[in-house]
Design an enzyme around this catalytic site. Structure first.
Site, PDB file in Angstrom:
ATOM      1  N   ASP A  15     -37.074  56.327  18.838  1.00 61.14           N
ATOM      2  CA  ASP A  15     -37.518  55.273  19.743  1.00 61.14           C
ATOM      3  C   ASP A  15     -37.702  53.969  18.967  1.00 61.14           C
ATOM      4  OD1 ASP A  15     -38.712  53.683  21.636  1.00 61.14           O
ATOM      5  OD2 ASP A  15     -40.258  55.127  22.206  1.00 61.14           O
ATOM      6  N   HIS A  52     -39.088  51.263  20.067  1.00 63.43           N
ATOM      7  CA  HIS A  52     -40.135  50.438  20.683  1.00 63.43           C
ATOM      8  C   HIS A  52     -41.443  50.438  19.886  1.00 63.43           C
ATOM      9  CE1 HIS A  52     -37.318  51.395  23.971  1.00 63.43           C
ATOM     10  NE2 HIS A  52     -37.560  50.147  24.342  1.00 63.43           N
ATOM     11  N   CYS A  88     -34.057  46.414  21.976  1.00 64.79           N
ATOM     12  CA  CYS A  88     -34.060  47.866  21.737  1.00 64.79           C
ATOM     13  C   CYS A  88     -32.660  48.464  21.684  1.00 64.79           C
ATOM     14  CB  CYS A  88     -34.940  48.596  22.745  1.00 64.79           C
ATOM     15  SG  CYS A  88     -34.589  48.259  24.473  1.00 64.79           S
TER      16      CYS A  88
END
Length: 374
Positions: A277, A279, A75
């Site tokens: 994000d 993820h 990430c």
């Protein structure tokens, strides 16, 4: 009023408009101010234009035998890719460039995207970043922190002749103006320019042509400032200065998040940070035969996430892009005015001269790569 050519995206984004509260407070996104009541759609189009890099699966194994997905560990590398991609967009397309679904994009856009595809031969791929991280003490598959990803980008940029970025990563919370100018004005070390490099270097700081007629050129600057804004939690004394950085026209946002959970912060609303994000795990995408990239999965087409600024892990890295020397000079003035005006704890220092107790500053150069015929 919203331009008609944006209607398709607005239809897609309209489901998410209510996720932003009705407020008179401005939203700041990478140096641009938006007003929710007046131009919420324009705000979301601005956000969706940022390149969004996420976990991927089914790419060729890293190093030949390593992982074929970065889910669970990549990430921060993806966030580093997003910050760098924003710098490249500003470099080639400009900060106000807008992405439109199904619309033909310039070649520079596809070339930028190809720099980040999950292939070992792409200069900023997950493969290159993970393997360069080994030299920073990180095993492939190990989580990176903001400073490590900054050091990796600094090294990889030396091999990237197309974008020709000067990447400066600050040390000890200190940005040294003299060192940055020395690096950005230092000549390119190519075979054609090697014989004139000493002349160029002498004239670099003065920006004067030498007797041979050569003139140094400013290399666009990617400035990354790793910071620790507290011990276990962010110190409230830094909050105003941290938010001020997102207002600067040179802003590339910030890398950070929560322990082992990295996000790419692109702006703020009140005391909430706005972030992309990484993820989400998507399948590997390769370029087409004509060099274009199916880019649907590289743009986040929904309202971004928000988090309270006090929930931020204190370990962060700020990013700024200065295409010309005047952009850097302007950034220095803004820092003096908005960041260093506080007499209490300063987020970082900006100094004119290289500290005498530091090792000498030597602009990084591309390492000589030798092959053994293997």
């Amino acid at each position: 009023s919203v331009l008609s050519r944006y209607e398709n995206q607005i239809t897609i984004l309209s489901d998410y408009l209510e996720e932003f509260p009705e407020t008179d407070e401005p939203v700041w996104i990478l140096g641009r101010q938006h007003h929710l009541k007046a131009d919420k759609s324009k705000l979301l189009l601005d956000i969706s234009a940022r390149l969004w890099f996420t976990y991927r699966r089914k790419f060729s194994p890293i190093g030949g035998t390593g992982p074929s997905s970065d889910a669970g560990w990549g990430c921060m590398l993806r966030c580093g890719q997003m910050m760098l991609a924003q710098a490249l967009i500003c470099r080639h397309l400009g900060r106000d460039w807008q992405w439109e679904k199904h619309r033909k994009q310039p070649e520079e856009y596809h070339r930028i995207l190809r720099c980040f595809l999950d292939r070992k031969d792409c200069c900023y791929s997950i493969h290159q970043m993970a393997q360069m991280g080994v030299g920073e003490g990180k095993s492939i598959g190990e989580w990176f922190g903001p400073n490590t990803v900054a050091q990796v980008l600094k090294k990889l940029a030396l091999f990237d002749e197309w974008n020709s970025l000067a990447v400066y990563v600050s040390m000890d919370n200190t940005v040294v103006i003299e060192d940055i100018k020395k690096m950005c004005w230092s000549p390119l070390q190519s075979s054609s320019a090697a014989h004139s490099s000493t002349h160029l270097h002498r004239s670099a700081l003065g920006r004067n042509k030498n007797t041979a007629g050569f003139c140094a050129v400013w290399k666009p600057l990617l400035l990354i400032i790793p910071l620790r804004l507290g011990i276990n939690h962010i110190n409230p004394v830094y909050i105003d200065a941290f938010k001020e950085c997102f207002k600067m026209p040179q802003s590339l946002g910030a890398l950070g998040g929560k322990p082992n959970n990295a996000y790419y912060f692109i702006g703020f609303l009140g005391n909430e940070l706005i972030y992309l994000d990484p993820h989400t795990t998507q399948s590997f995408v390769d370029s087409e035969e004509n060099g274009t990239v199916d880019d649907q999965s590289f743009h986040c087409q929904q309202a971004p996430h928000r988090m309270k600024i006090m929930n931020l892990d204190p370990s962060v890295a700020l990013g700024f892009f200065c295409k010309e020397e005047c952009d850097f000079d302007n950034w220095c003035s803004l820092v003096q005015k908005e960041i260093l005006k506080q007499q209490s704890l300063r987020m970082f220092e900006l100094v004119q001269k290289h500290p005498p107790h530091w090792p000498p500053f030597i602009p990084p150069t591309k390492p000589e790569v030798t092959t053994t015929g293997a």
